[in-house]
Design a protein around this motif. Sequence first.
Motif, PDB file in Angstrom:
ATOM      1  N   ALA A  58       0.826  -1.212   0.000  1.00 19.56           N
ATOM      2  CA  ALA A  58       0.000   0.000   0.000  1.00 19.56           C
ATOM      3  C   ALA A  58       0.857   1.257   0.000  1.00 19.56           C
ATOM      4  O   ALA A  58       0.385   2.328  -0.412  1.00 19.56           O
ATOM      5  N   GLY A  59       2.095   1.132   0.446  1.00 22.83           N
ATOM      6  CA  GLY A  59       2.975   2.288   0.448  1.00 22.83           C
ATOM      7  C   GLY A  59       3.581   2.593  -0.904  1.00 22.83           C
ATOM      8  O   GLY A  59       4.227   3.631  -1.087  1.00 22.83           O
ATOM      9  N   THR A  60       3.387   1.695  -1.882  1.00 22.94           N
ATOM     10  CA  THR A  60       4.017   1.848  -3.192  1.00 22.94           C
ATOM     11  C   THR A  60       3.026   1.833  -4.348  1.00 22.94           C
ATOM     12  O   THR A  60       3.170   2.586  -5.305  1.00 22.94           O
ATOM     13  N   VAL A  61       2.029   0.971  -4.276  1.00 26.14           N
ATOM     14  CA  VAL A  61       1.186   0.693  -5.435  1.00 26.14           C
ATOM     15  C   VAL A  61      -0.056   1.571  -5.443  1.00 26.14           C
ATOM     16  O   VAL A  61      -0.935   1.442  -4.582  1.00 26.14           O
ATOM     17  N   ALA A  62      -0.142   2.453  -6.419  1.00 21.32           N
ATOM     18  CA  ALA A  62      -1.348   3.260  -6.609  1.00 21.32           C
ATOM     19  C   ALA A  62      -2.364   2.518  -7.456  1.00 21.32           C
ATOM     20  O   ALA A  62      -3.576   2.612  -7.223  1.00 21.32           O
ATOM     21  N   LYS A  63      -1.888   1.766  -8.454  1.00 23.00           N
ATOM     22  CA  LYS A  63      -2.789   1.056  -9.365  1.00 23.00           C
ATOM     23  C   LYS A  63      -2.012  -0.024 -10.095  1.00 23.00           C
ATOM     24  O   LYS A  63      -0.834   0.148 -10.410  1.00 23.00           O
ATOM     25  N   THR A  64      -2.680  -1.144 -10.358  1.00 23.61           N
ATOM     26  CA  THR A  64      -2.151  -2.136 -11.293  1.00 23.61           C
ATOM     27  C   THR A  64      -3.218  -2.385 -12.356  1.00 23.61           C
ATOM     28  O   THR A  64      -4.411  -2.303 -12.087  1.00 23.61           O
ATOM     29  N   MET A  65      -2.766  -2.714 -13.567  1.00 29.46           N
ATOM     30  CA  MET A  65      -3.721  -2.927 -14.655  1.00 29.46           C
ATOM     31  C   MET A  65      -3.081  -3.794 -15.733  1.00 29.46           C
ATOM     32  O   MET A  65      -1.861  -3.785 -15.902  1.00 29.46           O
TER      33      MET A  65
END
Length: 474
Positions: free
Chosen positions: A47-54
């Motif tokens: 949660a400290g790094t990933v804003a979004k994956t797609m």
Amino acid sequence: MVEHDKTLTTEQKALAVNLNNQQYGTFVEIGAGQEVARQFFSAGAAAGTVAKTMSAYDMQVSDDIYGKAGRYVSRERLEQMLDYEYDLLHKRLDAVRSQETLYFSYAATVTAKSYSQKNECHGWIGIRLQLEPGAPPSEILMHVRMLDETNREQSEALGILGVNVVYGAFNYHSAPKVFIESLLDNLINPFGQKRIEIDLIHFSGHKFDQVENRLMNLHLVRSWCCRAVMFDAKGDSEVPMSLLRKKDVLVIRGSFKPPTKVHVDMTEAAMKQFLEEEGVQSDKVCTVAEITMAELDSDVETEDADFLARVDLLNKLGYNVLISDYLRFFRLRSWMRRYTQNRIGIVLSILDFDQLFDAKYYKGLEGGILEAMGKLFSGNTNVYVYPTRRENTLITLDNVEVEDNAKYLLRHLTHNKLLVPVENWNDENLHISARHIATKIPLGQGDWEQQLPEEIREEIKARCMFGYCELPEQ
């Protein structure tokens, strides 16, 4: 000085990024699952790094998001992805995130092992990132080949590479060569073989505006990320597949320090015969000058300047340039065969004939020289042999001397027109030696100038290449 920490596992690298509360970004992966994002999620504290994956697999969906592209696994598509995702990240988060945030977007578009067909397993990978709060972005792009046998293994390897890219971009950005050396961390299989090959890399943007990308691509070979890199006739780094795919290839090997009139004559004479081979079309021929790593100096600073000079001069003559660590001819031919099934021609001076017939080059090869020749001439390949003069004697393919145990092999290869004598040559050029000229250039003007093509001579003098200096008039 930035040091490469080779002890870090993939999980430790991913966790280190996750625990840095400044680094925040998106992961967009097309073609081999979402293995990079999975590595960061599995490490914890994502949660400290990933804003979004797609992963926009459907072509229509992908086009709707990023726009049309000529090819979906291409540099063009990768840049579209990075443009869109990086701008969107700022648009959505600038107003709500800390001003100390270092934004990044990681993107990959690849074609991994197919379930239904045999295909080239390769892809484009890149990261666009801030390396100081509020700074303009910096960017690293690369082309990769996946070497594992299964889709699952290839996806896993891409996940490890992605972690290396993100971690390295933030931690080794001030030392691009160290970044390159870190790319294959944890990507060597139990048999000592690479799982990924990187054959092009490009640095650009705020922190990399002083990076000489040709030297970075040379370092890919030095650091064993790949065995060969290519530069097109303009001097730009290129993916070998883009230059060689479905082409007839004529390659001349040499030191090219400097390129001389005899190099030009060798190529032009061999080309006339090459174009007469069945199926060869002039508009589909790629002419390549190849330099082996053994031809470069051991001193890195001297080597770098020397290397750039040779590439520039060969480009002046219209050559594409290949830098490889292949000493044996059949290895070079096998490498080119990855990218084209068309005809391959290799131009060789009879002065270098021992590189073909000296048994020492085949030590450790189970079938020795016979195995090597079988692999070199296994289909649609010829070696064009250019003559020389020793004192007043013309040495050609007809009278060249080899060891007694190789005479019948030479006769066999010649009789079957696998070794082909160059038929037309300029006798005035046969005495020219690039190595001899290299010793004369630092002494200033001299007879050596007449042994070089005009554009090469003038470029050497204008840029003081190879130690050239204009001596004051007496």
